[in-house]
Design a protein around this motif. Structure first.
Motif, PDB file in Angstrom:
ATOM      1  N   THR A  88      10.779  -3.916  -9.298  1.00 36.04           N
ATOM      2  CA  THR A  88      11.682  -5.352  -9.865  1.00 36.04           C
ATOM      3  C   THR A  88      12.613  -3.962 -10.574  1.00 36.04           C
ATOM      4  O   THR A  88      14.158  -4.624 -10.357  1.00 36.04           O
ATOM      5  CB  THR A  88      11.078  -5.896 -11.132  1.00 36.04           C
ATOM      6  N   GLY A  89      12.509  -2.673 -11.220  1.00 40.33           N
ATOM      7  CA  GLY A  89      12.749  -1.939 -11.648  1.00 40.33           C
ATOM      8  C   GLY A  89      14.590  -1.483 -11.278  1.00 40.33           C
ATOM      9  O   GLY A  89      15.807  -1.316 -10.966  1.00 40.33           O
ATOM     10  N   LYS A  90      14.653  -1.436  -9.255  1.00 39.92           N
ATOM     11  CA  LYS A  90      15.871  -1.308  -8.245  1.00 39.92           C
ATOM     12  C   LYS A  90      15.783  -2.066  -7.587  1.00 39.92           C
ATOM     13  O   LYS A  90      16.500  -1.792  -7.882  1.00 39.92           O
ATOM     14  CB  LYS A  90      14.226  -0.546  -7.284  1.00 39.92           C
ATOM     15  N   CYS A  91      15.349  -3.384  -8.303  1.00 42.20           N
ATOM     16  CA  CYS A  91      16.247  -4.864  -7.673  1.00 42.20           C
ATOM     17  C   CYS A  91      17.519  -4.663  -8.315  1.00 42.20           C
ATOM     18  O   CYS A  91      17.492  -5.067  -9.250  1.00 42.20           O
ATOM     19  CB  CYS A  91      15.480  -5.837  -7.179  1.00 42.20           C
ATOM     20  N   THR A  92      18.685  -5.640  -7.744  1.00 39.37           N
ATOM     21  CA  THR A  92      19.957  -5.759  -7.846  1.00 39.37           C
ATOM     22  C   THR A  92      20.375  -7.041  -7.355  1.00 39.37           C
ATOM     23  O   THR A  92      21.388  -7.732  -7.746  1.00 39.37           O
ATOM     24  CB  THR A  92      20.980  -4.684  -8.066  1.00 39.37           C
ATOM     25  N   GLU A  93      19.301  -7.817  -7.078  1.00 35.48           N
ATOM     26  CA  GLU A  93      19.505  -8.926  -5.907  1.00 35.48           C
ATOM     27  C   GLU A  93      20.895  -8.444  -5.361  1.00 35.48           C
ATOM     28  O   GLU A  93      21.696  -9.148  -4.486  1.00 35.48           O
ATOM     29  CB  GLU A  93      20.073 -10.532  -6.548  1.00 35.48           C
ATOM     30  N   ASP A 144      10.335  10.960 -13.721  1.00 42.53           N
ATOM     31  CA  ASP A 144      10.578  11.660 -12.977  1.00 42.53           C
ATOM     32  C   ASP A 144      10.887  11.050 -11.470  1.00 42.53           C
ATOM     33  O   ASP A 144       9.768  10.855 -10.942  1.00 42.53           O
ATOM     34  CB  ASP A 144       9.519  12.786 -12.573  1.00 42.53           C
ATOM     35  N   ALA A 145      12.269  11.078 -11.199  1.00 40.48           N
ATOM     36  CA  ALA A 145      12.641  10.307 -10.134  1.00 40.48           C
ATOM     37  C   ALA A 145      11.789  10.792  -8.728  1.00 40.48           C
ATOM     38  O   ALA A 145      11.718   9.379  -8.554  1.00 40.48           O
ATOM     39  CB  ALA A 145      14.941  10.378  -9.691  1.00 40.48           C
ATOM     40  N   GLY A 160      15.854  14.454 -10.397  1.00 45.87           N
ATOM     41  CA  GLY A 160      14.809  15.118 -12.210  1.00 45.87           C
ATOM     42  C   GLY A 160      15.001  14.095 -12.856  1.00 45.87           C
ATOM     43  O   GLY A 160      14.293  12.907 -12.086  1.00 45.87           O
ATOM     44  N   LYS A 161      14.318  14.332 -13.714  1.00 44.92           N
ATOM     45  CA  LYS A 161      14.782  13.384 -14.921  1.00 44.92           C
ATOM     46  C   LYS A 161      15.679  12.446 -15.374  1.00 44.92           C
ATOM     47  O   LYS A 161      16.917  13.057 -14.970  1.00 44.92           O
ATOM     48  CB  LYS A 161      14.374  13.626 -16.604  1.00 44.92           C
ATOM     49  N   ALA A 162      14.980  10.937 -14.956  1.00 34.06           N
ATOM     50  CA  ALA A 162      15.816   9.580 -14.786  1.00 34.06           C
ATOM     51  C   ALA A 162      14.976   9.307 -16.218  1.00 34.06           C
ATOM     52  O   ALA A 162      14.490   9.109 -16.438  1.00 34.06           O
ATOM     53  CB  ALA A 162      16.008   9.145 -13.965  1.00 34.06           C
ATOM     54  N   LYS A 163      16.415   8.303 -16.976  1.00 38.14           N
ATOM     55  CA  LYS A 163      16.319   7.470 -18.095  1.00 38.14           C
ATOM     56  C   LYS A 163      16.523   5.870 -17.585  1.00 38.14           C
ATOM     57  O   LYS A 163      17.550   5.331 -17.161  1.00 38.14           O
ATOM     58  CB  LYS A 163      17.422   7.805 -19.651  1.00 38.14           C
ATOM     59  N   LEU A 164      15.457   5.040 -17.816  1.00 34.36           N
ATOM     60  CA  LEU A 164      15.445   4.391 -17.500  1.00 34.36           C
ATOM     61  C   LEU A 164      16.300   3.462 -18.382  1.00 34.36           C
ATOM     62  O   LEU A 164      16.627   3.267 -19.228  1.00 34.36           O
ATOM     63  CB  LEU A 164      14.166   3.761 -17.083  1.00 34.36           C
ATOM     64  N   ILE A 165      16.474   2.006 -17.559  1.00 38.52           N
ATOM     65  CA  ILE A 165      17.946   1.390 -18.570  1.00 38.52           C
ATOM     66  C   ILE A 165      17.079   0.571 -19.740  1.00 38.52           C
ATOM     67  O   ILE A 165      17.602   1.096 -20.588  1.00 38.52           O
ATOM     68  CB  ILE A 165      17.680  -0.463 -17.776  1.00 38.52           C
ATOM     69  N   ASP A 166      15.527   0.745 -19.813  1.00 36.44           N
ATOM     70  CA  ASP A 166      14.762   0.112 -21.428  1.00 36.44           C
ATOM     71  C   ASP A 166      14.698   2.140 -22.129  1.00 36.44           C
ATOM     72  O   ASP A 166      14.151   1.725 -23.082  1.00 36.44           O
ATOM     73  CB  ASP A 166      13.487  -0.129 -20.936  1.00 36.44           C
ATOM     74  N   GLY A 167      15.080   3.044 -21.166  1.00 33.98           N
ATOM     75  CA  GLY A 167      14.887   4.090 -22.613  1.00 33.98           C
ATOM     76  C   GLY A 167      13.889   5.059 -22.369  1.00 33.98           C
ATOM     77  O   GLY A 167      13.952   6.086 -22.548  1.00 33.98           O
ATOM     78  N   THR A 168      13.401   4.753 -21.205  1.00 39.80           N
ATOM     79  CA  THR A 168      11.900   5.741 -21.275  1.00 39.80           C
ATOM     80  C   THR A 168      12.631   6.411 -19.701  1.00 39.80           C
ATOM     81  O   THR A 168      13.212   6.011 -18.952  1.00 39.80           O
ATOM     82  CB  THR A 168      10.624   4.499 -20.045  1.00 39.80           C
ATOM     83  N   GLY A 191       0.734  -1.060  -0.323  1.00 40.11           N
ATOM     84  CA  GLY A 191      -0.203   0.441  -0.053  1.00 40.11           C
ATOM     85  C   GLY A 191       0.544   1.996   0.087  1.00 40.11           C
ATOM     86  O   GLY A 191       0.096   2.694  -0.018  1.00 40.11           O
ATOM     87  N   VAL A 192       2.317   0.802  -0.213  1.00 42.32           N
ATOM     88  CA  VAL A 192       2.929   1.968   0.300  1.00 42.32           C
ATOM     89  C   VAL A 192       3.234   3.011  -1.124  1.00 42.32           C
ATOM     90  O   VAL A 192       4.561   2.166  -1.397  1.00 42.32           O
ATOM     91  CB  VAL A 192       4.353   2.555   1.227  1.00 42.32           C
ATOM     92  N   GLU A 193       3.522   3.927  -1.656  1.00 40.64           N
ATOM     93  CA  GLU A 193       3.788   4.371  -2.423  1.00 40.64           C
ATOM     94  C   GLU A 193       5.356   4.448  -3.023  1.00 40.64           C
ATOM     95  O   GLU A 193       5.997   4.500  -1.883  1.00 40.64           O
ATOM     96  CB  GLU A 193       2.978   6.058  -3.253  1.00 40.64           C
ATOM     97  N   TRP A 194       6.047   4.817  -3.690  1.00 43.49           N
ATOM     98  CA  TRP A 194       7.429   4.583  -4.066  1.00 43.49           C
ATOM     99  C   TRP A 194       8.014   5.173  -4.786  1.00 43.49           C
ATOM    100  O   TRP A 194       6.816   5.427  -5.818  1.00 43.49           O
ATOM    101  CB  TRP A 194       8.269   3.244  -3.680  1.00 43.49           C
ATOM    102  N   ASN A 195       9.118   5.567  -4.874  1.00 45.90           N
ATOM    103  CA  ASN A 195       9.306   6.656  -6.670  1.00 45.90           C
ATOM    104  C   ASN A 195      11.386   5.850  -6.478  1.00 45.90           C
ATOM    105  O   ASN A 195      11.584   5.281  -6.196  1.00 45.90           O
ATOM    106  CB  ASN A 195       9.661   7.851  -5.724  1.00 45.90           C
ATOM    107  N   TRP A 196      11.695   6.166  -7.709  1.00 50.03           N
ATOM    108  CA  TRP A 196      13.627   5.998  -8.161  1.00 50.03           C
ATOM    109  C   TRP A 196      14.016   6.754  -7.625  1.00 50.03           C
ATOM    110  O   TRP A 196      15.199   5.858  -7.514  1.00 50.03           O
ATOM    111  CB  TRP A 196      12.997   6.592  -9.903  1.00 50.03           C
TER     112      TRP A 196
END
Length: 116
Positions: free
Chosen positions: A69-74, A52-53, A41-49, A28-33
């Motif tokens: 998933t996009g933040k998990c690096t194991e 706003d971080a 600021g403006k961050a380009k994700l690994i897939d190019g998208t 239920g908790v929101e998250w951000n990059w």
């Protein structure tokens, strides 16, 4: 591959503070990059998208702790094994078969999130 939390989660919260990328959130908790990373600021994700971080994102789960998933690096580049899995008392932090990544991809993701 990224780690996921299964529905066997008992919501104990042991995993959340262990994540070096702040990729784990209570249901239920929101998250951000930006949280727990050097992204801003403006961050380009690994897939190019481009995103706003700092913009808050919808929770992945409303019931259980979840991993973005996009933040998990194991924990690659920080620890020898995923710390969430190491501390989980019910073994519900497991490999996510839908998000397989090589060690190199995980390290690239870590370096992208934690730019010096």
């Amino acid at each position: 591959m990224a780690i996921m939390i299964t529905d066997e989660c008992i919501n104990c919260g042991a995993c959340e503070p262990e994540c070096p990328n702040t990729a784990i959130y209570e249901g239920g908790v929101e998250w951000n990059w930006a949280g727990g990373t050097s992204l801003s600021g403006k961050a380009k994700l690994i897939d190019g998208t481009e995103v706003d971080a700092e913009e808050m994102q919808e929770p992945v789960s409303d019931e259980f702790y979840y991993i973005v998933t996009g933040k998990c690096t194991e924990c690659t580049g920080f620890h020898e094994e995923p710390q969430c899995a190491a501390v989980c008392p019910v073994d519900c932090c497991v490999d996510d078969p839908d998000n397989e990544e090589t060690d190199g991809e995980l390290m690239s993701k870590k370096e992208w999130m934690h730019q010096e």
